[in-house]
Enzyme design. Structure first.
Site, PDB file in Angstrom:
ATOM      1  N   LYS A 191      48.484  34.052  60.903  1.00 18.74           N
ATOM      2  CA  LYS A 191      48.993  34.922  61.977  1.00 18.74           C
ATOM      3  C   LYS A 191      50.504  34.799  62.022  1.00 18.74           C
ATOM      4  CE  LYS A 191      50.276  31.460  64.796  1.00 18.74           C
ATOM      5  NZ  LYS A 191      51.686  31.221  65.231  1.00 18.74           N
ATOM      6  N   GLY A 238      49.637  29.272  61.523  1.00 20.48           N
ATOM      7  CA  GLY A 238      48.312  29.092  62.118  1.00 20.48           C
ATOM      8  C   GLY A 238      47.190  28.944  61.120  1.00 20.48           C
ATOM      9  N   ASP A 286      46.211  28.072  68.908  1.00 16.07           N
ATOM     10  CA  ASP A 286      46.074  29.277  68.097  1.00 16.07           C
ATOM     11  C   ASP A 286      44.632  29.550  67.687  1.00 16.07           C
ATOM     12  OD1 ASP A 286      48.796  29.814  68.158  1.00 16.07           O
ATOM     13  OD2 ASP A 286      49.214  28.656  66.352  1.00 16.07           O
TER      14      ASP A 286
END
Length: 302
Positions: free
Chosen positions: A23, A113, A149
């Site tokens: 991400k 992430g 996350d």
């Protein structure tokens, strides 16, 4: 996309595989600590096409983790995949019994992430292999216990706005699909260090940790022009102060025709989003990266 490997006809699958997507944060605000001692955040998460691959096999007598791929990752109980498997079996009240294979491509300690996505994929695949004993709300709560996350990765949507360590999430309609470039330096930034630097900087400047400002309505957040205006990362000033090379490369990215160029998470990776593949390729040709840096082409799904 989850790949199945079934057992005998009519039986539940014994093995499932799925991607664990990196991400980026189009927007990351950091506010005061909550009662648990963690900083509250406001984050605009965006999934990329770059991913690790996780394969989970049901059975055995314990948790086993096998790592392959070009990127190193913690082994054993220090790996978020292992922690996710332990959390799942604890939540469903079953003895831990699974084999996890992680094909690692996303570098650790970069704000992309990857480890959180790996953990989320383990939770999702284990839940599927055991006939879905946990609903989505339970999976999101479990993910939030592992890392801030993880819930976004569990949700498996292209884009979401998150608050309170990422545990409150609002899925959003994403902007049109666009090519992206992810730059990873030699440096790694520990999240705990970055939060400490930010708190120290604000204390020295006597700057209050202000609450979130008003954002445009969800419908407008699917437009790249709106996202350009609100893109920011509160960690950039303190991370770039300690690693000037990162700031210099980010400035260079700004000059390559990128719609958005930012630090992701608390660093140290940078990303840029382009209007078309031709502009991205011109940027790749124009950039001269310092020794030890890598550039990865990715797509932002629409």
């Amino acid at each position: 996309m989850v790949a199945r490997s079934d057992g005998s006809p009519g039986s539940a699958p014994r093995q499932l595989s799925g991607p664990a997507h990196a991400k980026v944060n189009l927007r990351l605000r950091v506010f005061e600590r909550d009662q648990s001692g963690y900083h509250s955040i406001e984050s605009l998460y965006l999934r990329t096409s770059w991913h690790d691959t996780v394969t989970v096999t049901r059975g055995g007598s314990r948790i086993e983790l096998h790592l392959t791929g070009p990127e190193p990752a913690p082994d054993g109980p220090d790996n978020l995949c292992w922690r996710a498997a332990e959390a799942f079996f604890r939540a469903v009240g079953r003895p831990p019994a699974a084999r996890v294979h992680l094909e690692k491509r996303i570098p650790s300690g970069t704000g992309l992430g990857g480890g959180s996505a790996d953990a989320a994929t383990v939770l999702t695949l284990l839940n599927e292999l055991h006939d879905r004993p946990l609903d989505e709300v339970a999976l999101l709560g479990l993910g939030g216990q592992i890392g801030s996350d993880v819930p976004f990765a569990v949700l498996a949507v292209p884009m979401a706005l998150g608050w309170e360590r990422g545990r409150r999430l609002l899925p959003l309609r994403p902007p049109p699909s666009s090519p992206a470039l992810v730059l990873v330096p030699r440096e790694r930034v520990r999240s705990a260090d970055a939060y400490g630097w930010l708190a120290q900087s604000r204390a020295i400047a006597a700057m209050p940790e202000t609450g979130p400002g008003a954002l445009p309505g969800p419908a407008r957040l699917s437009d790249w022009r709106t996202l350009q205006r609100i893109a920011r990362n509160d960690f950039e000033s303190v991370v770039f102060e300690r690693y000037p090379e990162l700031g210099q490369v980010r400035d260079a990215l700004d000059g390559t025709g990128a719609m958005i160029a930012r630090l992701t998470g608390s660093g140290a990776a940078l990303f840029a989003v382009y209007r078309d593949a031709g502009t991205r390729e011109a940027a790749v040709d124009a950039l001269t990266l310092p020794d030890g840096w890598t550039a990865t082409r990715a797509e932002i799904p629409g």
